[in-house]
Each structure stands twice: as C-alpha cells, then as structure tokens.
Design an enzyme around this catalytic site. Structure first.
Site, mmCIF file in Angstrom:
data_model
loop_
_atom_site.group_PDB
_atom_site.id
_atom_site.type_symbol
_atom_site.label_atom_id
_atom_site.label_comp_id
_atom_site.label_asym_id
_atom_site.label_seq_id
_atom_site.Cartn_x
_atom_site.Cartn_y
_atom_site.Cartn_z
ATOM 1 C CG HIS A 5 -1.814 1.168 1.365
ATOM 2 N ND1 HIS A 5 -3.152 1.109 1.023
ATOM 3 C CD2 HIS A 5 -1.594 2.443 1.781
ATOM 4 C CE1 HIS A 5 -3.706 2.311 1.222
ATOM 5 N NE2 HIS A 5 -2.775 3.128 1.685
ATOM 6 C CD GLU A 6 1.614 3.587 3.664
ATOM 7 O OE1 GLU A 6 1.771 4.651 3.036
ATOM 8 O OE2 GLU A 6 0.584 3.351 4.327
ATOM 9 C CG HIS A 65 0.234 6.270 -0.801
ATOM 10 N ND1 HIS A 65 -0.799 6.920 -1.446
ATOM 11 C CD2 HIS A 65 -0.309 5.717 0.327
ATOM 12 C CE1 HIS A 65 -1.920 6.774 -0.741
ATOM 13 N NE2 HIS A 65 -1.653 6.049 0.327
ATOM 14 C CG HIS A 124 0.381 8.962 -7.053
ATOM 15 N ND1 HIS A 124 -0.814 9.186 -6.408
ATOM 16 C CD2 HIS A 124 0.266 9.597 -8.244
ATOM 17 C CE1 HIS A 124 -1.608 9.903 -7.188
ATOM 18 N NE2 HIS A 124 -0.969 10.173 -8.302
#
Length: 673
Positions: free
Chosen positions: A464-465, A468, A471
């Site tokens: 998940h991290e 990010h 991105h």
C-alpha cells in the site's frame, strides 16, 4: 551560525542538522517567501500567468524543503526538543498561510489573469493551476464584501473552537472510563499479549488485576476474544455512549451548532450546503453523486449483510445458545466462525514473508509493471542508521527518484505506516527536478534467532505505502503543487489500494513468498485461504462503512436547522443500514470524530469510493494479465505521472477507457457473482 538548512542542498543534509537549526531556518525561509510574494504584488507590469500564477507556484521552495524535513522528523525521529519547536513553528506557518490567502492585492492580480484565461492559450496543466489558485482564494472568502469577510472570520473562529471542544470531550470520555477486573475468569479468551497489557496498566495505576479501557489496543481485543458476554456488553455501551450522557462532556448541542455553522458558512460563500462546498473539490462533485454511489452499493451489499448476520446469529445460538445477536457479540462470534471456516492464522503465514524478500518482491512487481530498477546505496545521508536508501532508475537507465525506507518501530517514531516526500518533483528552467520519496512503517524487528517476519496484513501495508511511493516517484509534471500525490482526496488512495491486489495473486506471491528457512514457495492452499478469508463478513463490513457515509451526508447535505434531537435523527438515518437491535443509551454522532473534528466532513464516502476505483482498475489487469506491460504503461502515463494536472475522472477514463463501475468491487468482496 552555520546552518545547513539555509545553504543550497539537494539531498537532505540529515547528519549535519541539529534541532537548534530548525527555528532560525524556518523563520529565514518564511522571510524569503514573503519577499517573493512582495515581489509579485509589487511588480509594476500587468499581471500575467508567468509573473503572477507561476511566480506564486514557485515561491517558498526553501520553506517547503525545510518544513518537509522538520515535520517528517517530528513523525519518524522526534524528541521533546523537536516537539517543543513544532509548537512554536505551527502558528508561524499558519499566520504566513493566512497572510497569503487574505492578501487582497495578490488576489486581485490572480483574478485579473483568471478573468482573461480564455485568451491566454494555456496548457491543460497551466489552466488547472490557475483554477486551483483562484479557487483557493475565492473558496476562502476573498470575493466577499468586508462585512461578510468579518462574519466568515467569526464563523471560522467559532467552528475551530467547537471542533476542538468536540474532540476534547471525546478524549476525556475515553480516558475517564476504565474497567478493573480482579477475577481470572473475567479475562478468559484474551490473547496473552492483551492480558499482559491489561495487567501492566493496572500495575502502573497501583491496582491488582487487569484494567481494560476504551483505547483501541485494549478495547478491540477485549470485544473480539473475551468470553464474558456481560463484560463485553458493558464495554460496548461505554464505548457507544461517549459524549452522550447529558453532562459536561456531552456533544449533542456541539454537533447541532457545528452542522448549523458549516451550513451558514457554505451559504455565505454561495453554496447550497456544506457538502456542496466540500464536494466541488472532490471526484464525486455533488451530494447527489455521493448518495447515488452509496445507495447503489447498499442495494447490492444489504442482502449479503443480512445473510451473514443470520449465519452469525445461528452460529452463536449453536455454540452458546444465544437467541438474539447484539452489537457486543459481532466481533467475538465473527472471529470464532472465521477460525472454524478457514483454519488460517498469521503464525502459519509469517515464515513465508521475510521482510527482505517482501521488499525484493515489491521492487520486482514495480520492475515487471513499470520497468523500474532499485539500487541500494549507502552514500545517501539518513536520519537514522536503520533507514535504507535506494536510487531508482527507469528501463533506459535514467535517474527517476531517491527512495528512503524506514521499517522498524523505535522510541521517537509514531505508530502506523505512511508515505511522504522530502523533495517534490517539478520542472523549472528546463530542468526536471526529480523527487525524494520516503516510506515509513512499524514492522517487527529481527531477533538474534529470527529475521523480521511480516503478518499478511503487514505485507499488504508495505505494498500500500509503496503504491503511494510510486505515485510520488513517477511524477512528471511542471508544477510542484500538482505533482505526485497532490490530487483530490478521493483519488489519492487509488495507486496505494490498487497495488495491494498483487499480494493476493499466485503469480506475484511466487516471486517473493518463500519460507525463510527452507526457501519453499508459499503453498497454493494458503493462497486460496488468504483469498477466501479476505471476503469473510464483507457484506456486514460494507454496510457499516455505508452507514457512516450516509450519516455524514445526512449532517452536511441539507439545511440542518430543523434537527432538534441528535439521537432521533441518527436512528432515522440508520434505519436502512442497521442489522443489530437498537441500543437506546448509545449514539454514533456524538463521538464521530472523523467528521466533527477531523477533515472528513462530507467526505467519509471516499473510503469506499477509492475501493471502487482500485477494484475496477485491477479487474482491467486481471482480464489481460496482472503484469500486462501495455496496461501498466497506460496506468503510469495517465495516472501515476500526471498527479493533479487534470480532473481525476478524466485521467481515470483515459487509462481505463470508461468510468469505474462498482461491480468489480462487489465481485471482489463476494457480494455478487
């Protein structure tokens, strides 16, 4: 004084920084930023996009760098000195931001450019930046007459005090309650860790026995594992009645005031309701769209939730003779049923998830999808010896980003996991300045006998991290304010949540899920169980999330002046989403801190919204292969690299070829075939 933070630097000079450097560096950077603003305002030339909007966007660069280092250290490597400086620094930064927003001369210049935008032949990104700048002033009252500005200031002041009071009351109620248990049988069922923590708390307060509180690490294990039903009931009612006792800590009047003031503020700024005001800057755009979205999922989730509730009630009756399932029974019997159905626990899985292997795995997934290469290096300065650093390159060998990774808990580091940046990507003077991105987690440290082994939940957290981080790392925009994760609130979780999906796929797991002692690949039966248990009780979970989203909209999407009784209003809103029997002494709204204290008012729906996006996006991969290069390239080009340069739905449709459909989420959650 020799201060590394006021000198030119690219990589953050962690080893040279002392705590005493921060306050003078931030004051210096604010003064520089003020000079840049004054230069824009004082420019005698007619306002243009370049000398006004672009100049404002590139101003305060040093301030952004220094404050990112400061606040990131305050989260990952803090101490009393840094915390004290934070108390001094925060009002200075708040005052500086207000001075910009309320600078009438600056706003007039931006407005001049904005009113001429049709003639300016701006790029899409320039137009977005101009709109964002203009709106940030106008949405905060820059267009109002003087008397209305004064009224807005009063409303904002009162709201900030009420929000603070709401939170203080909930915290005081949470801290006030404790349940002291002195009989061994009262803690039957609790895991050893929870028993130890309860014993330690009692001991710290000079008492014999075990203390259970309303803090999550104490409350949740008790509600999930404690066999004593009466004590679970006592805890559930204590938790559900916080700030709902008609006493000094009661939040009912505060809620009515907050809702009313938010409505008046929105009206003052020219919006129908608070929800209309908030949603203008979200993907959903209107309250009607949010209601339509929530109700569409509700229609599909409700039959599944009712089936699950009946199944859980039958199970509770069969094993304990319980006729009517109550709120304080849900977590307890769900856990028991899950264990019976799947026979899978973290202790079986952890040996297959050695931290180093999972890191290699997430890098390999990024390489297969986006052609990225990660080279670990010890030449980059860090704030702690445990922080790992990497130079990131693209498939052609061009430098893309610096990645910092900080994986283990220690004193001075807050709980949880997050992604952040020390330097934002931007293009300036024909230079593409590449980003410095960081991921911070709190995974179990290695011991002398065992490496760091992750639970499956921790594996998904790392992915998940890292989503990010992608991105941030793959950002490729001109302006820093539109780069990387600077996107609408209900779009920012797409890259992070979509990457979690690879953790459930055999093709991805076989890259890294190997037993740390035998090197055996994770057995297929475990992968099947992971997938099956992922949708366990998903109907009831979805209904709970939808009920919160609908309650949020009920408070914020209409004129609240007719609401006189908080509890009655809430019950009316919940009638389509309640499964458990009504409990007269509890109320959700009076402790709903997300919307009455945090930033989620008229935005709670976004948790589910991002799930729809990520399920729909991953289905596109599933249909064509989870490592399909063509689709990965489209995702990189239209989502990851574009930041907030265009409306999120425009970017999403360019990637997917259509709007997202809730069916993918409902299918993944097992709510439809």
């Amino acid at each position: 004084m020799n201060n590394p933070l006021v000198e030119q630097f690219d990589l953050s000079p962690f080893s040279k920084i002392k705590s005493t450097h921060f306050l003078p560096a931030i004051k210096n950077a604010i003064a520089l930023a003020r000079q840049e603003i004054d230069a824009i305002v004082g420019n005698p030339d007619a306002p243009t996009f370049k000398n006004t909007v672009e100049a404002l966007e590139y101003s305060g660069e040093l301030l952004a760098r220094v404050t990112s280092i400061f606040f990131n250290l305050n989260s990952a490597e803090t101490n009393e000195e840094i915390q004290k400086i934070a108390q001094e620094v925060s009002p200075l930064l708040s005052e500086f931001r207000n001075d910009i927003t309320l600078n009438t001369a600056l706003f007039k210049k931006i407005e001049t450019v904005y009113l001429e935008k049709e003639k300016l032949k701006l790029t899409v990104e320039q137009e977005t930046l101009l709109d964002k700048n203009y709106k940030s002033f106008s949405r905060n009252g820059a267009n109002l007459a003087a008397d209305k500005k004064e009224k807005l200031r009063k409303i904002d002041k009162e709201l900030s005090q009420l929000n603070l009071k709401f939170g203080e009351n909930v915290l005081a109620e949470t801290n006030k309650f404790e349940m002291l248990l002195t009989n061994q049988s009262d803690i039957d069922g609790l895991p050893d860790g929870a028993k130890e923590a309860a014993k330690a708390l009692a001991s710290a307060k000079g008492k014999e026995g075990w203390i259970i509180t309303l803090d999550y690490p104490s409350y949740i294990p008790f509600m999930t594992y404690a066999t004593n039903r009466e004590l679970r009931k006592k805890m559930a009612i204590a938790f559900g009645s916080r700030s709902f006792k008609n006493d000094a800590l009661d939040n009912q009047d505060i809620i009515l005031k907050i809702a009313q003031l938010r409505y008046e503020r929105a009206q003052l700024l020219g919006y129908d309701t608070h929800a209309h005001y908030v949603l203008e800057e979200r993907m959903a755009e209107t309250p009607e769209a949010v209601y339509s979205f929530l109700n569409e999922i509700l229609e599909k989730a409700k039959p599944a939730a009712q089936r699950e509730y009946t199944q859980l009630e039958s199970f509770a009756k069969k094993i304990d003779g319980i006729d009517q399932l109550q709120k304080w029974d849900g977590a307890y019997y769900s856990e028991k049923l899950k264990k019976q159905l799947f026979n899978l626990d973290d202790e079986k899985l952890k040996p297959y998830f050695k931290l180093e292997n999972v890191i290699d795995g997430v890098f390999q997934v990024a390489s297969n999808l986006f052609g990225l290469q990660f080279e670990q290096t010890d030449t980059i300065d860090t704030y702690h010896e445990e922080v790992k650093t990497y130079n990131v390159y693209d498939v052609g060998g061009s430098f893309i980003a610096v990645l910092y990774a900080d994986f283990h808990p220690r004193p001075g580091k807050r709980n949880g996991a997050w992604m952040t940046s020390y330097k934002t990507q931007m293009k300036k003077e024909e230079q593409n300045s590449r980003p410095h991105i960081s991921i911070v987690c709190n995974f179990t440290k290695p011991t002398p006998s065992k490496p760091s082994l992750l639970t499956f939940n921790e594996v998904t957290t790392l992915f998940h991290e890292f989503g990010h981080a992608l991105h941030g790392m793959l950002a490729n925009t001109t302006y820093p304010g539109l780069s990387g994760t600077n996107v609408y609130w209900d779009f920012v979780e797409l890259p992070s949540q979509v990457l979690e999906n690879w953790c459930y796929e055999q093709e991805a797991l076989s890259l890294f899920a190997r037993h740390y002692e035998t090197d055996e690949v994770i057995p297929m039966e475990y992968i099947t169980k992971i997938k099956e248990s992922a949708t366990f009780m998903e109907g009831m979970t979805t209904m709970r999330q939808l009920s919160f989203g609908l309650l949020d909209m009920a408070w914020h999407a209409q004129n609240p002046s007719a609401i006189k009784n908080v509890k009655n209003y809430e019950e009316q809103v919940f009638k389509d989403t309640s499964l458990y029997p009504y409990v007269a002494s509890t109320c959700m709204s009076t402790a709903f801190s997300h919307i009455f204290q945090g930033g989620y008012s008229a935005g709670y729906y976004s948790y589910k919204w991002a799930e729809v996006l990520d399920a729909d996006a991953f289905e596109y991969f599933k249909e064509n292969g989870i490592f399909n290069k063509e689709i990965a390239t489209k995702f990189m080009e239209h989502v990851l690299s574009k930041g907030g340069t265009e409306k999120p739905m425009t970017l999403y449709k360019r990637f997917r070829g259509q709007k997202p459909k809730p069916e993918a989420l409902l299918k993944r959650a097992g709510l439809i075939e």
